[in-house]
Design a protein around this motif. Structure first.
Motif, PDB file in Angstrom:
ATOM      1  N   SER A 270       0.930  -1.346  -0.114  1.00  0.00           N
ATOM      2  CA  SER A 270       0.061  -0.071  -0.087  1.00  0.00           C
ATOM      3  C   SER A 270       0.914   1.253   0.131  1.00  0.00           C
ATOM      4  N   SER A 271       0.828   1.893  -1.005  1.00  0.00           N
ATOM      5  CA  SER A 271       1.881   3.100  -1.080  1.00  0.00           C
ATOM      6  C   SER A 271       0.858   4.400  -1.541  1.00  0.00           C
ATOM      7  N   PHE A 272       1.484   5.436  -1.398  1.00  0.00           N
ATOM      8  CA  PHE A 272       0.988   6.905  -1.279  1.00  0.00           C
ATOM      9  C   PHE A 272       1.668   7.804  -2.269  1.00  0.00           C
ATOM     10  N   GLY A 273       0.629   8.202  -3.376  1.00  0.00           N
ATOM     11  CA  GLY A 273       1.165   9.277  -4.227  1.00  0.00           C
ATOM     12  C   GLY A 273       2.195   8.636  -4.925  1.00  0.00           C
ATOM     13  N   PRO A 274       2.527   9.683  -5.835  1.00  0.00           N
ATOM     14  CA  PRO A 274       3.721   9.348  -7.167  1.00  0.00           C
ATOM     15  C   PRO A 274       4.909   8.700  -6.433  1.00  0.00           C
TER      16      PRO A 274
END
Length: 337
Positions: A270-274
């Motif tokens: 689960s990652s966030f943003g570019p």
């Protein structure tokens, strides 16, 4: 003769066009292959976990008589969760336990909660603390403390619920790591290892749990506007602050929505943003994928992202060098005075 010449020209034209025809065929094949992957990917990905109407257990570290602030925050969290209830039968239970100290106590408390509300469908391991500072300036016992809270604080609750999940052949387990658990940064020699450890645990655990329809998620949020982040910022070295500023600060609500969504869907990462997406692709290594398209995207973007990452690393090194030079110049000026 003119007929032969015309035939030769048409034959030559065909050979000139052949590379373009082959290119079109290859392009069409790639497009068809990608479309096929998108079509069959949902068949391979885990089915989303249905949590509508589920009970919720909110835990906090062990409270002492004088910790009224923690009691207030726990009650406040309970009220916030209750606002999201979709029916009157849902229960929000608050428990107090230090998940990083005594496994037997953690197991006992979770067992009591399951007796009241039923088995755990999804476990969110978000216990954590942080400290930043130069390696030689961080007190030795802080390294142990961070490993206890950030790593063992996730191991113990997970260990307490996996047996029931395996018996039911369903469940989700989430570990909240950090972008500092994907890349080692200046000032995080104590913090980063404790977050990197969660990745290793999650990968090994996923391989064990997958046959039982249990999926593990590792979240890598960037700096998030929480009381813990505000406290950590008070002692951050200048280098760490300047490097951290390149990715900005996220709001807790924004992070929570993405984390829960990915965990429910069974995504391993689960990652966030570019920046987060790029980091996750770069550091995927031998980590599991939950869809064919995810693996394909990692393969296609790896080279480009590595090139971009080299510029980032160069920028970070430049920040560290500038700060060192400024510090040395300041010391020299003080000596002259």
């Amino acid at each position: 003769m003119s007929s032969a010449l015309s035939h030769w020209l048409s034959f030559s034209s065909w050979w000139l066009l052949l590379p373009f025809v082959m290119l079109l065929v290859v392009a069409a094949f790639i497009v068809a292959f990608v479309l096929l992957l998108y079509m069959i990917s949902p068949l391979i990905s885990p089915k989303p976990l249905k949590l509508n109407g589920a009970h919720v257990v909110v835990s906090s570290s062990k409270l002492t008589r004088n910790e009224c602030y923690k009691v207030h925050k726990l009650v406040q969290a309970k009220k916030e969760v209750e606002k999201c209830a979709i029916n009157d039968k849902q229960v929000v239970l608050c428990i107090s336990v230090d998940v990083s100290k005594d496994y037997n106590q953690v197991e006992s408390v979770i067992k009591q909660a399951q007796e009241k509300l039923g088995p755990v469908d999804m476990l969110v391991n978000c216990a954590g603390t942080s400290i930043s500072g130069k390696f030689e300036e961080v007190e030795v016992d802080r390294f142990k403390k961070l490993m206890e809270v950030n790593y063992l604080g996730s191991v113990y609750p997970t260990r307490a619920v996996v047996t029931t999940m395996k018996e039911r052949r369903m469940g989700r387990i989430m570990f909240v790591s950090s972008q500092a658990g994907q890349i080692g940064l200046f000032g995080y020699t104590a913090y980063s290892p404790s977050k990197f450890a969660l990745r290793g645990l999650a990968e090994a655990l996923q391989m064990e749990m997958k046959p039982y329809n249990i999926y593990v998620t590792v979240a890598y949020p960037p700096d998030t506007d929480t009381p813990g982040f505000a406290e950590e910022s008070k002692t951050k070295p200048l280098e760490t602050k300047l490097i951290s500023e390149t990715s900005g600060v996220c709001q807790p609500e924004q992070v929570a929505k993405i984390v829960v969504k990915d965990a429910v869907q069974g995504n391993f990462t689960s990652s966030f943003g570019p920046d987060g997406y790029m980091l996750s692709a770069l550091t995927c290594g031998m980590s599991p994928v939950t869809s064919i398209t995810e693996g394909l995207q990692q393969i296609v973007t790896m080279g480009l992202f590595r090139t971009i990452a080299l510029f980032y690393l160069g920028s970070f090194d430049s920040i560290v060098r500038r700060c060192m030079i400024q510090r040395e110049q300041s010391k020299a000026a003080d000596k002259r005075e």
